[in-house]
Design a protein around this motif. Structure first.
Motif, PDB file in Angstrom:
ATOM      1  N   ASN A 105      30.387   6.051 -64.860  1.00  0.00           N
ATOM      2  CA  ASN A 105      29.127   6.743 -64.550  1.00  0.00           C
ATOM      3  C   ASN A 105      29.110   8.129 -65.215  1.00  0.00           C
ATOM      4  O   ASN A 105      30.170   8.683 -65.515  1.00  0.00           O
ATOM      5  N   PRO A 106      27.893   8.705 -65.434  1.00  0.00           N
ATOM      6  CA  PRO A 106      27.805   9.924 -66.252  1.00  0.00           C
ATOM      7  C   PRO A 106      28.648  11.112 -65.781  1.00  0.00           C
ATOM      8  O   PRO A 106      29.157  11.845 -66.605  1.00  0.00           O
ATOM      9  N   THR A 107      28.811  11.322 -64.482  1.00  0.00           N
ATOM     10  CA  THR A 107      29.689  12.437 -64.072  1.00  0.00           C
ATOM     11  C   THR A 107      31.080  11.924 -63.718  1.00  0.00           C
ATOM     12  O   THR A 107      31.894  12.650 -63.153  1.00  0.00           O
ATOM     13  N   GLY A 108      31.355  10.675 -64.046  1.00  0.00           N
ATOM     14  CA  GLY A 108      32.696  10.136 -63.831  1.00  0.00           C
ATOM     15  C   GLY A 108      32.973   9.719 -62.405  1.00  0.00           C
ATOM     16  O   GLY A 108      34.138   9.680 -61.986  1.00  0.00           O
ATOM     17  N   SER A 109      31.919   9.349 -61.660  1.00  0.00           N
ATOM     18  CA  SER A 109      32.127   8.976 -60.252  1.00  0.00           C
ATOM     19  C   SER A 109      30.981   8.105 -59.736  1.00  0.00           C
ATOM     20  O   SER A 109      29.839   8.240 -60.208  1.00  0.00           O
ATOM     21  N   TYR A 110      31.288   7.247 -58.737  1.00  0.00           N
ATOM     22  CA  TYR A 110      30.228   6.396 -58.181  1.00  0.00           C
ATOM     23  C   TYR A 110      29.181   7.171 -57.412  1.00  0.00           C
ATOM     24  O   TYR A 110      28.131   6.642 -57.042  1.00  0.00           O
ATOM     25  N   LYS A 111      29.447   8.453 -57.160  1.00  0.00           N
ATOM     26  CA  LYS A 111      28.491   9.261 -56.414  1.00  0.00           C
ATOM     27  C   LYS A 111      27.179   9.455 -57.174  1.00  0.00           C
ATOM     28  O   LYS A 111      26.170   9.830 -56.586  1.00  0.00           O
ATOM     29  N   ASP A 112      27.191   9.208 -58.499  1.00  0.00           N
ATOM     30  CA  ASP A 112      25.935   9.307 -59.256  1.00  0.00           C
ATOM     31  C   ASP A 112      24.893   8.350 -58.694  1.00  0.00           C
ATOM     32  O   ASP A 112      23.696   8.646 -58.670  1.00  0.00           O
ATOM     33  N   ARG A 113      25.361   7.197 -58.233  1.00  0.00           N
ATOM     34  CA  ARG A 113      24.428   6.196 -57.699  1.00  0.00           C
ATOM     35  C   ARG A 113      23.704   6.730 -56.466  1.00  0.00           C
ATOM     36  O   ARG A 113      22.488   6.571 -56.318  1.00  0.00           O
ATOM     37  N   MET A 114      24.471   7.351 -55.560  1.00  0.00           N
ATOM     38  CA  MET A 114      23.848   7.798 -54.308  1.00  0.00           C
ATOM     39  C   MET A 114      23.039   9.076 -54.511  1.00  0.00           C
ATOM     40  O   MET A 114      22.009   9.274 -53.883  1.00  0.00           O
ATOM     41  N   ALA A 115      23.485   9.951 -55.430  1.00  0.00           N
ATOM     42  CA  ALA A 115      22.726  11.191 -55.686  1.00  0.00           C
ATOM     43  C   ALA A 115      21.338  10.836 -56.209  1.00  0.00           C
ATOM     44  O   ALA A 115      20.326  11.397 -55.773  1.00  0.00           O
ATOM     45  N   LEU A 116      21.283   9.879 -57.126  1.00  0.00           N
ATOM     46  CA  LEU A 116      19.991   9.451 -57.671  1.00  0.00           C
ATOM     47  C   LEU A 116      19.107   8.887 -56.559  1.00  0.00           C
ATOM     48  O   LEU A 116      17.927   9.239 -56.450  1.00  0.00           O
ATOM     49  N   ALA A 117      19.692   8.061 -55.704  1.00  0.00           N
ATOM     50  CA  ALA A 117      18.903   7.443 -54.629  1.00  0.00           C
ATOM     51  C   ALA A 117      18.423   8.496 -53.630  1.00  0.00           C
ATOM     52  O   ALA A 117      17.263   8.453 -53.188  1.00  0.00           O
ATOM     53  N   MET A 118      19.301   9.454 -53.276  1.00  0.00           N
ATOM     54  CA  MET A 118      18.887  10.464 -52.287  1.00  0.00           C
ATOM     55  C   MET A 118      17.711  11.290 -52.810  1.00  0.00           C
ATOM     56  O   MET A 118      16.819  11.678 -52.049  1.00  0.00           O
ATOM     57  N   VAL A 119      17.703  11.566 -54.114  1.00  0.00           N
ATOM     58  CA  VAL A 119      16.610  12.355 -54.689  1.00  0.00           C
ATOM     59  C   VAL A 119      15.363  11.472 -54.869  1.00  0.00           C
ATOM     60  O   VAL A 119      14.259  11.845 -54.446  1.00  0.00           O
TER      61      VAL A 119
END
Ligand code: PLP
Length: 327
Positions: free
Chosen positions: A52-66
């Motif tokens: 993922n672009p920042t090197g972590s699965y958290k990109d998925r949830m950050a996109l969804a939260m926004v």
């Protein structure tokens, strides 16, 4: 004579030109362990989320939260400042999403988490408040102090606190990982293993897998010195991003089969072995995930498929003592 013309077709393996960098989130590789599983009949597949672009699965949830908040009309780029507290991974991911979409972002974090993550956030334009830890450790008092600081920031007009621990959009974002796992394995998965911070990953993926088949087992993972989900006391440990001293509100007892407790030292050794023996260069929570997946494989003894995420890149831990120092 056979003439081979250059193809004008887009190969199915290539992605077309994207609308924005946000489309580089997800669609990560799934690879089998080759050496750590020696002597076991089970197949352990590791979802390489550091792609993922920042090197972590958290990109998925950050996109969804926004994006879920945008869909509800709660936030707008020119008007809203997003606020969040984070061990660093969510902050890095939110910094990326906010940079692409044009939101102001204020992050509260701590020096208990790696410098790489804090510098990733500031590099992508986030304003960062650092709450000092005791000796660089995740102690039980740390998160309450961070949350208190965040709550005060979130009182300002025009702010939106994504509140990852209580925000269902977090787990909604991680369902994309579950759908990819089903597609990549053709639905043939027997177990999913994930360490728990907010529980967004474990619960988001569990929802999709259990909707597919109730037979798929889901195991959540926590360190032995702060095994709160297993009924233990909150305590000190050094695995960034997980076991923050309380059972996270998103954790749904219906969606996991058991909690597995791992030793932090063994998790660190497993992260190092993953790098050296498998070429999977990932962080400490990934070591915990694979360590627990190996235990599931050993205890089951059969020919099953276990999936676990490589949560983030080892590059995020270069300043820590996870990997050997050369200089
Ligand atoms: C490095 C790392 N591993 C694991 C996790 C746990 O993920 P989740 O919050 O989805 O439970 C996090 C969460 O911040 C993390 O940063």
């Amino acid at each position: 004579m056979t003439v081979v013309e250059p193809s004008t077709q887009t190969s199915p393996g290539y992605r077309p030109v994207a609308d924005t960098a946000l489309q580089s989130i997800g669609n990560t590789p799934l690879v089998p362990l080759q050496r750590l599983t020696a002597g076991l009949r089970a197949r352990i597949l590791v979802k390489l989320e550091y792609f993922n672009p920042t090197g972590s699965y958290k990109d998925r949830m950050a996109l969804a939260m926004v994006e879920e908040a945008e869909k509800r009309g709660e936030i707008r780029p020119a008007e809203t400042t997003i606020v969040e507290y984070t061990g660093g991974s969510t902050g890095s991911s939110l910094s990326f999403v906010c940079a692409v979409k044009g939101y102001q972002l204020r992050i509260v974090t701590s020096d208990a988490f790696s410098e790489e993550k804090i510098r990733t956030m500031t590099s992508m334009g986030a304003e960062v408040v650092v709450v000092r830890s005791v000796g660089g450790k995740i102690t039980p008092d740390l998160m309450p102090r961070i949350i208190d600081r965040t709550r005060r920031l979130a009182e300002a007009d025009g702010t939106y606190w994504t509140d990852q621990f209580n925000n269902k959009d977090n787990a909604v974002g991680q369902r994309t990982m579950g759908r990819e796992i089903l597609a990549q394995t053709g639905g043939s998965v027997d177990a999913f293993v994930a360490s728990v911070g907010t529980a967004g990953c474990a619960m988001g993926v569990a929802r999709v897998l259990k909707d597919h088949s109730k037979e798929i087992k889901v195991y959540v993972v926590e360190p032995s010195t702060s095994a709160v989900i297993s009924g233990g006391e909150p305590g000190t440990h050094g695995i960034e991003g997980i076991a923050l001293g309380f059972a996270p509100p998103l954790l749904d007892r219906e969606l996991y089969d058991a909690a597995l407790v791992v030793d932090e030292g063994e998790a660190r050794d497993t992260a190092r072995r993953l790098a050296v023996e498998e070429g999977i260069f990932a962080g400490t929570s990934t070591g915990a995930n694979v360590l627990a997946a190996l235990r599931v494989a050993r205890e089951h003894g059969g020919d099953i498929t276990i999936v676990t995420p490589a949560v983030d890149s080892g590059l995020k831990y270069i300043s820590t003592d996870l990997f050997p120092r050369v200089l």
